[in-house]
Scaffold this motif. Structure first.
Motif, PDB file in Angstrom:
ATOM      1  N   LYS A   1       2.072  -4.963   3.552  1.00 22.36           N
ATOM      2  CA  LYS A   1       3.275  -4.143   3.685  1.00 22.36           C
ATOM      3  C   LYS A   1       2.916  -2.696   3.396  1.00 22.36           C
TER       4      LYS A   1
ATOM      5  N   GLU B   1       6.734   2.698   3.424  1.00 19.47           N
ATOM      6  CA  GLU B   1       7.801   3.090   4.355  1.00 19.47           C
ATOM      7  C   GLU B   1       7.761   4.579   4.667  1.00 19.47           C
TER       8      GLU B   1
ATOM      9  N   LEU C   1      -3.570   2.198  -9.649  1.00 17.83           N
ATOM     10  CA  LEU C   1      -2.426   3.092  -9.861  1.00 17.83           C
ATOM     11  C   LEU C   1      -2.857   4.561  -9.938  1.00 17.83           C
TER      12      LEU C   1
ATOM     13  N   GLU D   1       0.796  13.112 -13.385  1.00 16.29           N
ATOM     14  CA  GLU D   1       0.105  13.151 -12.089  1.00 16.29           C
ATOM     15  C   GLU D   1       0.776  14.194 -11.197  1.00 16.29           C
TER      16      GLU D   1
ATOM     17  N   THR E   1       5.955   1.689 -10.166  1.00 20.66           N
ATOM     18  CA  THR E   1       6.100   0.513  -9.296  1.00 20.66           C
ATOM     19  C   THR E   1       5.092  -0.559  -9.683  1.00 20.66           C
TER      20      THR E   1
ATOM     21  N   SER F   1       2.134   3.836  -7.488  1.00 19.82           N
ATOM     22  CA  SER F   1       2.426   4.553  -8.733  1.00 19.82           C
ATOM     23  C   SER F   1       2.446   3.594  -9.934  1.00 19.82           C
TER      24      SER F   1
ATOM     25  N   SER G   1       0.817  -1.224   0.000  1.00 16.38           N
ATOM     26  CA  SER G   1       0.000   0.000   0.000  1.00 16.38           C
ATOM     27  C   SER G   1       0.847   1.270   0.000  1.00 16.38           C
TER      28      SER G   1
ATOM     29  N   TRP H   1       1.276   5.777   0.671  1.00 17.62           N
ATOM     30  CA  TRP H   1       1.329   6.610   1.874  1.00 17.62           C
ATOM     31  C   TRP H   1       0.191   7.615   1.989  1.00 17.62           C
TER      32      TRP H   1
END
Ligand code: NAD
Length: 479
Positions: free
Chosen positions: A160, A163, A233, A363, A214, A211, A134, A136
Motif C-alpha cells: 500500500k 496516498e 521511521l 525531524e 504512524t 513517521s 510505504s 511518499w
C-alpha cells in the motif's frame, strides 16, 4: 467493491488537485489477502532460482515500460532525475538480492552435541503474506525495498503506497500484470491510513516505512495480532566534523546528504556539529556551496531540487525556521518558501542554533542545515546523542579510524565515515535503527531477506527412546 469516497491528490509542481484514488475497502483488502495467501503456497514451492528468474522478468518489464513509470513518478514527486534513478534502482536491487540469495537460504543439518544420537535439519519457511506500507518521499524505491527480498524468500506481498504519491501504482500494476506468476503473489492497493490499517490486520508480517507517530500505531496493532512489524521511521541525523577533517570534502558531502530530494529523506543530515577551530571556514564553504544550488522550477529538467512533495511539510519546515530565528538563529541563505504554484524550499543554512530550537530536535524533512560549534569530541558526541532519534550519522576526520572511534559512541545504526548519508546509496551494510527511528531486524544486508523466514527444525532420534521411567521422581530423591 471499493469505498465510495475518493482521495484527492495534489500535484507538487502546481499545488492543484489533478488526480484521485479510490481507496481499497477493508473487505477488498481482506479478500485480496486471502487470495494472495492461497496462491503463495505454489510460489514458495518454486526453487529460489525460478523465483529469481521471475523477478528478473519484473526488471525487464520495468525497463520496457520505463517511460510510463518515470512520468508517473515525476508527476508524483515533481522531480525527474531522481525518478529515473528510482526506476533504474529496482533492477539493481533485484540483481543484488539474487546474487546473494542462494548463499543465504541454504538449509543446514547437524547433530546434537549433548545427545549425539539425535540429528537435526533446519529449513526456512517463508511467512505466507507480507504487507508493505510505504511513504511518499521515494515512492517506488520504498514500495519495493522490502517487497523484492520477501518475494525472493517465497512470500506473497501486498503493497500500500502513500496516498500522497499514488500515481506510480497504476503503471506498476500494469507491469506486474504482464508477468502472470508474479501477478498471482504481488498486489498493489490504493488507499490511506484506513487501508494501511486493514493490511496490518490481514498479513503475517508488516514492513512499515514512515513517521514515528504512524509507526507506533502500526507496531501496536501488529503486536495485538502477534504479527512481527519491521518499522523504519524518522531521523534527525547528525554530522560531526572533527578538528582534523578536510572541510572542503565535508561541506560538499554534508550539503548533498542534507538537501538531496529536497531534504525529504529519513537519512538526511539535519544537524551539523563542527569543531570550533574549523567552524567559520566550514560555514563559509557550506553557505557558498548552498547558494550555488538551484531549484527545478519553472523547468523540471533543470536545477537541483524538486518541490516539496507534501505541501503540509512546508509549514513544518517554516515553523522550525521561524522558531529558530525567534530564538536567535542566523539565516545565511534560504529560509523562505518559494511559491511557484507548488512549494519549493531552497537550501537553508543556519548558525547560532541551540538544542532549545525545534530545528535541532524535531525531524525537519527539508533542505535545512543548522550548524553548531563544539569544543571537543566528548561534547560532539553528547550533542549528537541528544535526540530521540537514532537512525544514522556521519563523522569526518583526517584519519578514518579517529572518525570510527567517535562513530562508535553515537547511538545510531548507520554511521557514514568521511561521507554523508551513505545508507541512501548502498544497501549491503547491516544496521538497526536505534531509539525512536525504528524496530526490528536490519533491512540492509542478509537479514533484509532472512527476516522473512521462520525456522523449522526436524529432529530425528536414531537410537533408543527415553522412557517415562527414566524420569521417575523417586530416583532423583536425595540420599
Ligand atoms: P506517514 O507515517 O504519514 O505514512 C506512511 C504510510 O503509512 C502511508 O502509506 C500512510 O497511508 C500509512 N498510514 C497512515 N496511517 C496508518 C495507519 N493507522 N495504519 C497503517 N498505515 C497507515 O509517513 P510519511 O509522511 O508518508 O513519510 C515520511 C516519514 O517517513 C518521515 O518521518 C521519514 O523519516 C520516514 N521515512 C523513514 C525511512 C526509513 O527507512 N527509516 C525511509 C523513508 C521515510
Amino acid at each position: 467493491m471499493k469505498n465510495e469516497a475518493k482521495i484527492p491528490v495534489a500535484n507538487p509542481r502546481t499545488g492543484k488537485v489533478d488526480f484521485h484514488i479510490t481507496p481499497a475497502s477493508l473487505d477488498d483488502v481482506k479478500t485480496e489477502c486471502q487470495a494472495l495467501r492461497a496462491r503463495q503456497s505454489e510460489w514458495s514451492q518454486l526453487t529460489s532460482e525460478h523465483r529469481a528468474n521471475i523477478l528478473l522478468k519484473l526488471s525487464a518489464t520495468i525497463a520496457k515500460h520505463k517511460d510510463e513509470l518515470i512520468a508517473a513518478l515525476a508527476a508524483d514527486t515533481g522531480r525527474y532525475g531522481l525518478s529515473i534513478l528510482e526506476t533504474d534502482g529496482v533492477a539493481a536491487s533485484i540483481k543484488r538480492w539474487i546474487k546473494t540469495v542462494e548463499a543465504m537460504i541454504v538449509p543446514y543439518e547437524g547433530r546434537s552435541s549433548s545427545l549425539p544420537f539425535i540429528t537435526y535439519a533446519v529449513e526456512n519457511r517463508p511467512y505466507p503474506l507480507v504487507g508493505v506500507i510505504s511513504p511518499w518521499n521515494f515512492p517506488l524505491t520504498l514500495a519495493l525495498i522490502d517487497a523484492v527480498p520477501a518475494l525472493l524468500a517465497g512470500c506473497a506481498v501486498i503493497i500500500k503506497p502513500s496516498e500522497v504519491t499514488p500515481r506510480f501504482a497504476e503503471p506498476l500494476r500494469q507491469i506486474i500484470s504482464e508477468i502472470p506468476q508474479l501477478d498471482a503473489v504481488l498486489t498493489v492497493v490504493d488507499g490511506a491510513g484506513e487501508t494501511g490499517s486493514a493490511l496490518v490486520d490481514n498479513v503475517d508480517v508488516v514492513c512499515f516505512t514512515g513517521s514515528v507517530a504512524t509507526g507506533r500505531k502500526v507496531g501496536e496493532q501488529a503486536a495485538r495480532n502477534f504479527v512481527p512489524a519491521f518499522l523504519e521511521l524518522g531521523g534527525k541525523d547528525p554530522a560531526i566534523v572533527l578538528e582534523s577533517a578536510d572541510i572542503d570534502r565535508a561541506s560538499t558531502a554534508i550539503l548533498r546528504g542534507s538537501i538531496i530530494n529536497t531534504g525529504q529523506g529519513c537519512q538526511s543530515i539535519e544537524r551539523v556539529y563542527v569543531h570550533e577551530n574549523q567552524f567559520d571556514d566550514f560555514l563559509d564553504l557550506l553557505v557558498t556551496k548552498a547558494k550555488a544550488v538551484t531549484l527545478n522550477t519553472p523547468d523540471i529538467h533543470s536545477g537541483h531540487l524538486g518541490p516539496l512533495i507534501f505541501a503540509r511539510q512546508a509549514e513544518i519546515i517554516q515553523s522550525q525556521i521561524d522558531d529558530a530565528v525567534a530564538k536567535g538563529a542566523v539565516v545565511h541563505t534560504g529560509g523562505k518558501i518559494v511559491n511557484a504554484g507548488g512549494l519549493w524550499y531552497p537550501p537553508t543554512v543556519l548558525s547560532n542554533v541551540s538544542h532549545n530550537m525545534t530545528v535541532m530536535t524535531e525531524e525537519t524533512f527539508g533542505p535545512v542545515l543548522p550548524v553548531m560549534p563544539f569544543k571537543d569530541n566528548d561534547q560532539a558526541v553528547t550533542l549528537a546523542n541528544d535526540s530521540v532519534f537514532g537512525l544514522s550519522a556521519s563523522v569526518f576526520a583526517a584519519d578514518a579510524d579517529a572518525a570510527i572511534a567517535v562513530g562508535r559512541r553515537i547511538e545510531a545504526g548507520g554511521i557514514s565515515i568521511n561521507d554523508a548519508a551513505l545508507t541512501a546509496l548502498m544497501y549491503e551494510a547491516e544496521k538497526n535503527s536505534f531509539k525512536l527511528s525504528g524496530l526490528g531486524a536490519s533491512r540492509m544486508g542478509a537479514p533484509g531477506l532472512l527476516r522473512f523466514f521462520r525456522k523449522q527444525s526436524f529432529m530425528t532420534n536414531t537410537a533408543d527412546i527415553f522412557t517415562i521411567q527414566q524420569f521417575d521422581e523417586t530416583i532423583s530423591k536425595p540420599e
